[in-house]
Design an enzyme around this catalytic site. Structure first.
Site, mmCIF file in Angstrom:
data_model
loop_
_atom_site.group_PDB
_atom_site.id
_atom_site.type_symbol
_atom_site.label_atom_id
_atom_site.label_comp_id
_atom_site.label_asym_id
_atom_site.label_seq_id
_atom_site.Cartn_x
_atom_site.Cartn_y
_atom_site.Cartn_z
ATOM 1 N N ARG A 1 55.974 53.199 32.916
ATOM 2 C CA ARG A 1 56.673 51.971 32.507
ATOM 3 C C ARG A 1 57.487 51.384 33.664
ATOM 4 O O ARG A 1 57.592 50.170 33.789
ATOM 5 C CB ARG A 1 57.580 52.254 31.324
ATOM 6 C CG ARG A 1 56.767 52.471 30.063
ATOM 7 C CD ARG A 1 57.658 52.604 28.860
ATOM 8 N NE ARG A 1 56.871 52.562 27.651
ATOM 9 C CZ ARG A 1 57.073 53.337 26.606
ATOM 10 N NH1 ARG A 1 58.055 54.220 26.606
ATOM 11 N NH2 ARG A 1 56.328 53.230 25.541
ATOM 12 N N LYS B 1 45.966 56.267 9.505
ATOM 13 C CA LYS B 1 46.112 55.620 8.200
ATOM 14 C C LYS B 1 45.547 54.211 8.135
ATOM 15 O O LYS B 1 45.784 53.411 9.035
ATOM 16 C CB LYS B 1 47.602 55.532 7.887
ATOM 17 C CG LYS B 1 48.274 56.862 7.668
ATOM 18 C CD LYS B 1 49.623 56.541 7.143
ATOM 19 C CE LYS B 1 50.543 57.686 6.988
ATOM 20 N NZ LYS B 1 51.925 57.177 7.003
ATOM 21 N N GLY C 1 49.312 53.185 21.238
ATOM 22 C CA GLY C 1 49.720 54.399 21.929
ATOM 23 C C GLY C 1 48.660 55.460 22.097
ATOM 24 O O GLY C 1 48.358 55.904 23.205
ATOM 25 N N GLY D 1 53.179 49.201 19.500
ATOM 26 C CA GLY D 1 53.461 48.442 18.274
ATOM 27 C C GLY D 1 53.445 46.944 18.508
ATOM 28 O O GLY D 1 52.982 46.168 17.657
#
Ligand code: AMP
Length: 401
Positions: free
Chosen positions: A31, A202, A358, A381
């Site tokens: 990052r 999910k 991710g 996200g």
């Protein structure tokens, strides 16, 4: 990004939320390195650079007496490494928008870098507090947001602060520009055929994404734990595989909608199943709709991969989000690794490929093929929400409605 910033004070929101070990050493500086092009471009222009970022969740992980765990979450841990990455003696203010920040920013010269303390030490940050944002804004003439990974949060340093700057005095940084431009290559008239690969645990996390891509993808490949909700929705026996029973109707709707829109929806024909969720489980390969009780599907099988292959190799644009199996365990990593190879091969033939989210990013890194895909997003996200079609607060704050 803005130009003509010589001697201007430029407040830059970066994402320096890097992992640290118990000795506060940085274990992965990706990052920080991703922010370097923006920092370098500002230094080349002669701007005085004030950097701010969050690190961890200091408000949620307070000490027993209720105070902030400064020794754990301070950005001071990053100063030495940032100095070496930028070849500049980075200065550090031990507050964020407080007295020391004000004094140090006032004295900051063109080309110099000042790093502020963790934005999340201020309880107002995650509430998007206007007073805190105003204090930050008062440090600089110009605001640049280069933290794509937090662009989906309406925090003071990512969103509210931008309200204090005129449109001509705020912009995205180079990383954020790149993330947005690459996502738009998929979202706005992608080259066809367009193949979307969605995996992960999910369905509930990915519904909006699948719904959106049914509107314009040619093929959608479903893998990972969420595939079993689709298989059960078609009356398949899935044994003890992961399932969201509350989403069975929705899975049926998505299957029907795909038919209606003429989208080639590929659900894994066979699976690698295991008798327990463990690396040393007994395994076998069966059709995905005949999984016996006591067994669970933890990876896609060879027939499924064969069916996916042409849709990936012949695609001109590809989006991949989420692993196809429990790739963290070697026994169930083959599906994900094969997909990584196919996406890399298609990209080498000229397709545009975007890997975002991710776990798919960890998977492509683990495959050693990261440099063979077109673009890897840094914004888990945030990228997911952007692809779902949401206007992210951090983007809206710069671009307007
Ligand atoms: P997500 O964050 O939703 O992309 O989910 C990623 C996680 O899904 C990874 O940790 C995988 O191990 C997990 N996963 C993938 N396939 C399966 C599966 N068949 N059963 C259970 N978990 C899975």
């Amino acid at each position: 990004m803005l130009t003509n910033l010589k001697d201007k004070k430029v407040l830059v929101r970066v994402d320096f939320n890097v992992p640290l070990n118990a000795d506060h050493q940085i274990t992965d500086d990706t990052r920080m390195r991703k922010a370097l092009p923006t920092i370098k471009a500002l230094q080349d222009q002669g701007a005085a650079i004030i950097l701010m970022s969050h690190l961890g969740r200091p408000q949620k992980k307070r000490l027993e007496d209720g105070s902030i765990d400064v020794s754990k979450f301070t950005l001071r841990h990053l100063v030495e490494h940032l100095s070496s990455l930028t070849d500049t003696a980075v200065q550090f203010a031990k507050d964020c928008g407080g007295e020391e920040s004000i004094l140090m920013s006032r004295d900051l010269k063109g080309g110099q870098i000042l790093l502020l303390e963790n934005t999340r030490f201020d309880a107002g940050e995650s509430k998007g507090d206007t007073d805190f944002a105003g204090r930050l804004a008062s440090l600089a003439d110009v605001y640049i947001n280069d933290a794509f990974g937090t662009a989906h949060r309406a925090h003071s340093s990512t969103t509210t602060v931008a309200e204090f700057f005129e449109p001509q005095n705020k912009s995205f940084g180079l990383l954020m520009q790149d993330e947005i431009a690459n996502a738009k290559k998929i979202l706005n008239s992608p080259k066809r055929p367009c193949t979307a690969i969605f995996g992960g645990a999910k369905v509930s996390d990915k519904i909006k994404l699948i719904e959106r891509f049914i509107n314009f993808a040619d093929t959608i490949i479903i893998g990972g734990g969420m595939a079993y909700t689709f298989i059960k929705a078609q009356e398949g026996s899935i044994g003890d595989s992961l399932v969201e029973d509350s989403h069975l109707d929705l899975a049926k709707d998505l299957i029907n909608k795909a038919k209606e829109y003429d989208v080639n929806l590929l659900i894994p024909e066979d699976s690698i199943i295991a008798d327990k969720f463990a690396a040393d489980a007994k395994t076998q390969c069966v059709d995905s709709n005949t999984i016996p009780d006591g067994w669970m599907g933890l990876d896609v099988g060879p027939k499924a991969l064969k069916a996916f292959e042409p849709a990936i190799l012949n695609a001109q644009s590809i989006i991949w989000n989420g692993p196809l199996g429990v790739f963290e365990m070697e026994a169930f990593s083959k599906g994900t690794m094969s997909i990584a190879k196919m996406v890399a091969a298609a990209s080498q033939k000229g397709a545009f490929s975007l890997v975002g989210g991710g776990d798919s990013v960890s998977a492509i890194n683990a495959s050693g093929l990261a440099d063979q895909v077109s673009f890897i997003s840094t914004g888990g996200g945030a990228m997911l929400e952007f692809l779902e079609g949401k206007k992210l607060p951090g983007i809206k704050a710069i671009e307007g409605e």
